[in-house]
Design a protein around this motif. Structure first.
Motif, mmCIF file in Angstrom:
data_model
loop_
_atom_site.group_PDB
_atom_site.id
_atom_site.type_symbol
_atom_site.label_atom_id
_atom_site.label_comp_id
_atom_site.label_asym_id
_atom_site.label_seq_id
_atom_site.Cartn_x
_atom_site.Cartn_y
_atom_site.Cartn_z
ATOM 1 N N UNK A 1 -22.968 -37.801 -65.308
ATOM 2 C CA UNK A 1 -23.668 -38.580 -66.128
ATOM 3 C C UNK A 1 -24.360 -37.854 -67.420
ATOM 4 N N UNK A 2 -25.058 -36.892 -66.696
ATOM 5 C CA UNK A 2 -25.847 -36.075 -67.537
ATOM 6 C C UNK A 2 -24.967 -35.317 -68.820
ATOM 7 N N UNK B 1 -30.915 -37.852 -74.873
ATOM 8 C CA UNK B 1 -29.847 -36.841 -74.925
ATOM 9 C C UNK B 1 -28.728 -37.177 -75.755
ATOM 10 N N UNK B 2 -28.335 -38.339 -75.611
ATOM 11 C CA UNK B 2 -26.998 -38.638 -76.449
ATOM 12 C C UNK B 2 -27.311 -38.736 -77.936
ATOM 13 N N UNK B 3 -28.746 -39.258 -78.455
ATOM 14 C CA UNK B 3 -28.899 -39.398 -79.601
ATOM 15 C C UNK B 3 -29.093 -37.516 -80.076
ATOM 16 N N UNK C 1 -37.563 -21.603 -68.254
ATOM 17 C CA UNK C 1 -36.262 -21.447 -69.357
ATOM 18 C C UNK C 1 -35.549 -22.904 -69.456
ATOM 19 N N UNK C 2 -35.002 -22.995 -68.215
ATOM 20 C CA UNK C 2 -34.145 -24.404 -68.034
ATOM 21 C C UNK C 2 -35.195 -25.703 -68.395
ATOM 22 N N UNK C 3 -36.165 -25.589 -68.283
ATOM 23 C CA UNK C 3 -37.199 -26.777 -68.455
ATOM 24 C C UNK C 3 -37.073 -26.641 -70.187
ATOM 25 N N UNK C 4 -37.200 -25.671 -70.829
ATOM 26 C CA UNK C 4 -37.309 -25.577 -72.216
ATOM 27 C C UNK C 4 -36.071 -26.268 -72.704
ATOM 28 N N UNK C 5 -34.977 -25.970 -72.162
ATOM 29 C CA UNK C 5 -33.824 -26.670 -72.788
ATOM 30 C C UNK C 5 -33.870 -28.131 -72.346
ATOM 31 N N UNK C 6 -34.286 -28.647 -71.060
ATOM 32 C CA UNK C 6 -34.304 -30.002 -70.745
ATOM 33 C C UNK C 6 -34.912 -30.707 -71.923
ATOM 34 N N UNK C 7 -36.107 -30.104 -72.285
ATOM 35 C CA UNK C 7 -37.028 -30.712 -73.336
ATOM 36 C C UNK C 7 -36.425 -30.873 -74.518
ATOM 37 N N UNK C 8 -35.606 -29.744 -75.087
ATOM 38 C CA UNK C 8 -34.901 -29.654 -76.416
ATOM 39 C C UNK C 8 -33.736 -30.705 -76.579
ATOM 40 N N UNK C 9 -33.293 -30.835 -75.168
ATOM 41 C CA UNK C 9 -31.948 -31.883 -75.314
ATOM 42 C C UNK C 9 -32.511 -33.485 -74.588
ATOM 43 N N UNK C 10 -33.694 -33.822 -74.524
ATOM 44 C CA UNK C 10 -34.214 -34.967 -74.282
ATOM 45 C C UNK C 10 -33.803 -35.328 -72.856
ATOM 46 N N UNK C 11 -33.672 -34.406 -72.068
ATOM 47 C CA UNK C 11 -33.538 -34.790 -70.514
ATOM 48 C C UNK C 11 -35.101 -34.842 -70.155
#
Ligand SMILES: Nc1ncnc2c1ncn2[C@@H]1O[C@H](COP(=O)(O)OP(=O)(O)OP(=O)(O)O)[C@@H](O)[C@H]1O
Ligand SMILES: [Mg+2]
Lengths: 325, 256
Positions: free
Chosen positions: A185-186, B72-74, B42-52
């Motif tokens: 899903x992600x 994330x889809x937007x 680091x991964x947390x930064x990515x997750x923020x940048x991608x809307x997770x």
């Protein structure tokens, strides 16, 4: 050439359907057998629509009989109370059930995240309760005197059309999106897919076809009552789905044929019949979690065009290795 | 031209401050490394940048648009794509379908067209097929088009995941430890791949990586995180000799 072939193919199929219908009308085929055949078709529609949710989308809906009930009752109201032609009742049944499914998708997918199992089961129970208490539709006694509008050829055509429609959707952008959501899903969301919306659309389609099946079912038996649409009915559908194969249309057909046949053979067992379904479900889940057919499809179900085109591309480009990497 | 501004981002996970006051100004066309010991954020930064995740504080601006609270889809549709630290392919779909999925919103036909197999449907599908095969061709995966993604080798899976991200036509690509689990030779090949796509697709790339030779070899600028804080920033040479960085990595080695 290809066109002539496919016209010939569908003519033969249709002729077969008409032949069975005629043999039935002149009682060369026992009416009971005709009814079992109709039941098989209706179950194929129910199971393949459930497969969209539980198989292709990878969700877990367990109240599909609720949509069948709304379809059966709405079409019966149209034909019995308003004397409308069956075709209109049939269409209305599909539209309303699809709309209800879409609306259920809002709490199920949007507000609370993934609580589909609970919400669908709840919906199934609420519908049955509501019908049990609604005097307008005969409460627990149900409705009688539905016109005998469902005949073999109706079911036959509806089943085949359903399968063609589902196949074409599944092997399109829509089906790929659903499968991607199921697989991860992600990652699907990171591909720009509006997951909630896609799920709601899938659910609306499944609900719509369950409603259509309900309309056919009611006008086959000519009476309906709420107790036919309880979670036991939903369980039957789940059994057929998991018996045949999750994520495979071929599997849905297989599961519906086998299980409907089996339930008819076991009809004399009375209450024990209710035990058989769940037992089969548990056995299948334990031994073949993806069902007899897994998620494979028969070759005639798969689209051909891609295969040839890809082969052409691969044989042309295959040796051109990208050496820059 | 500045493509993305990350301003003062902080992320709290009940009590744990995974990222603290993180800032980043990405110029169009840059290739930037993000490094740091395990659990640095680091991964947390990515997750923020991608809307997770939505950050507890701070804003993310991409191409002039505030995307901090976008889904994330937007965010993908605005032009950011990523890969994941633990590969996330569509395992039971074919290699070809994995790529086709990435073109989902370039297809405009409606369900009606799909059901009736209208000319519009056929035309768009054949366009997608062609572009997907071209993409696979670039990544030397075309001959495996019909393999299920889960049956590819590890290196091929990494490549497919990058190809799939690129297929969404991003302006910014985020790669989360693409060389994880690779041997020296494989990670060198990967390094080539990354700098090649950087040029070929005119991309801006943000790269998380533990393999120092990879990061040092291709990144123009490097940012170092430790316990959620930015402890250093600079060119590969500056980072190599920064005592704080050496200490952070030494500390990690003592821990293990
Ligand atoms: N969803 C979450 N809930 C709670 N804590 C989290 C969550 N995600 C990450 N963390 C914590 O935040 C910290 C930073 O994690 P993160 O995954 O960003 O580190 P990382 O730098 O990517 O590490 P690695 O090199 O191991 O991948 C870790 O302590 C981690 O346990
Ligand atoms: Mg990480």
């Amino acid at each position: 050439m290809k066109i002539i072939k496919s016209i010939a193919f569908w003519t033969v199929i249709l002729a077969l359907g008409i032949l069975v219908e005629m043999l039935g009308r002149f009682e060369y085929i026992n009416p009971y057998v005709i009814q079992v055949l109709e039941l098989i078709g209706i179950n194929i529609i129910l199971v393949s629509s459930l497969n969209i949710i539980n198989g292709f989308l990878g969700e877990f809906a367990i109240g599909h009989a609720g949509f069948m009930a709304t379809g059966a009752y709405l079409s019966a109201i149209c034909t019995v109370k308003f004397h409308m032609p069956f075709a209109l009742g049939f269409l209305a049944a599909g539209l309303l059930s699809g709309l209800i499914a879409y609306l259920i998708g809002v709490p199920a997918f949007k507000t609370f995240g993934d609580y589909l199992a609970v919400i669908t089961l709840g919906f199934n129970m609420i519908i049955v309760n509501l019908l049990n208490n609604l005097e307008y539709v005969g409460a627990a006694r149900g409705m009688v005197g539905l016109p005998k509008s469902t005949n073999f050829i109706w079911v036959f055509c509806a089943t085949i059309l359903t399968l063609i429609i589902f196949r074409n959707i599944i092997f399109s952008n829509y089906g790929r999106i659903w499968t991607a959501i199921r697989e991860n899903t992600l990652a699907a969301e990171m591909m720009g897919i509006n997951v909630v919306r896609s799920k709601m659309v899938a659910f609306a389609i499944a609900g719509c076809f369950a409603g259509l099946a309900g309309a056919l079912w009611g006008h086959m038996l000519q009476y309906i009552n709420p107790s036919s649409f309880t979670y036991l009915k939903s369980t039957d559908m789940l059994t057929m789905l998991y018996l045949g194969g999750v994520g495979s249309l071929t599997g849905s057909v297989l599961g519906a044929v086998l299980m409907t046949g089996l339930l008819e053979i076991l009809r004399d067992l009375g209450v024990w019949r209710m035990v058989i379904g769940p037992v089969i479900l548990v056995l299948i889940m334990l031994t073949k979690p993806l069902g007899l057919f897994g998620s494979r499809e028969l070759k005639i179900v798969q689209p051909k065009s891609d295969r040839e085109e890809v082969q052409k591309y691969v044989s042309h480009a295959g040796r051109k290795h990208n050496n820059e990497l | 031209m500045s493509l993305m501004q990350v301003e003062n981002i902080t992320m709290n996970f009940d009590g744990l401050r995974a990222v603290q006051n993180f800032n980043l100004d990405l110029q169009e066309g840059e290739l930037i490394g993000l490094i740091g010991p395990n659990g640095a954020g680091k991964t947390t930064v990515f997750n923020i940048l991608t809307g997770v995740y939505i950050p507890s504080q701070g804003t993310v601006t991409f191409a002039g648009e505030n995307i901090t609270k976008h889904a994330p889809w937007q965010i993908n549709r605005s032009g950011i794509a990523r890969t994941f630290q633990n590969i996330r392919l569509f395992d039971n779909m074919t290699v070809l379908d994995n790529i086709k999925v990435a073109m989902n919103y370039q297809m405009k036909y409606k369900m009606f067209s799909a059901v009736l197999r209208t000319p519009k449907y056929r035309q768009e599908e054949s366009m997608v097929l062609k572009e997907s095969l071209e993409m696979l061709q670039l990544f030397n995966l075309v001959e495996k088009y019909n393999f299920l993604a889960k049956n590819l080798s590890y290196g091929e899976q990494r490549r497919l995941e990058i190809a799939r991200a690129l297929t969404t036509k991003p302006r910014l690509l985020l790669l989360d430890e693409p060389a994880a689990g690779m041997n020296a030779k494989e990670s060198e090949e990967l390094m080539h791949l990354i700098s090649w796509i950087h040029k070929k697709f005119n991309l801006t790339i943000l790269l998380i990586e533990h393999h120092m030779p990879v990061v040092m070899g291709i990144c123009q600028r490097i940012k170092v995180l430790d316990f959620g804080q930015t402890i250093a920033e600079g060119t590969p040479d500056e980072i190599k000799n920064n005592p704080k960085v050496i200490e952070a990595y030494l500390g990690e080695e003592v821990d293990h």
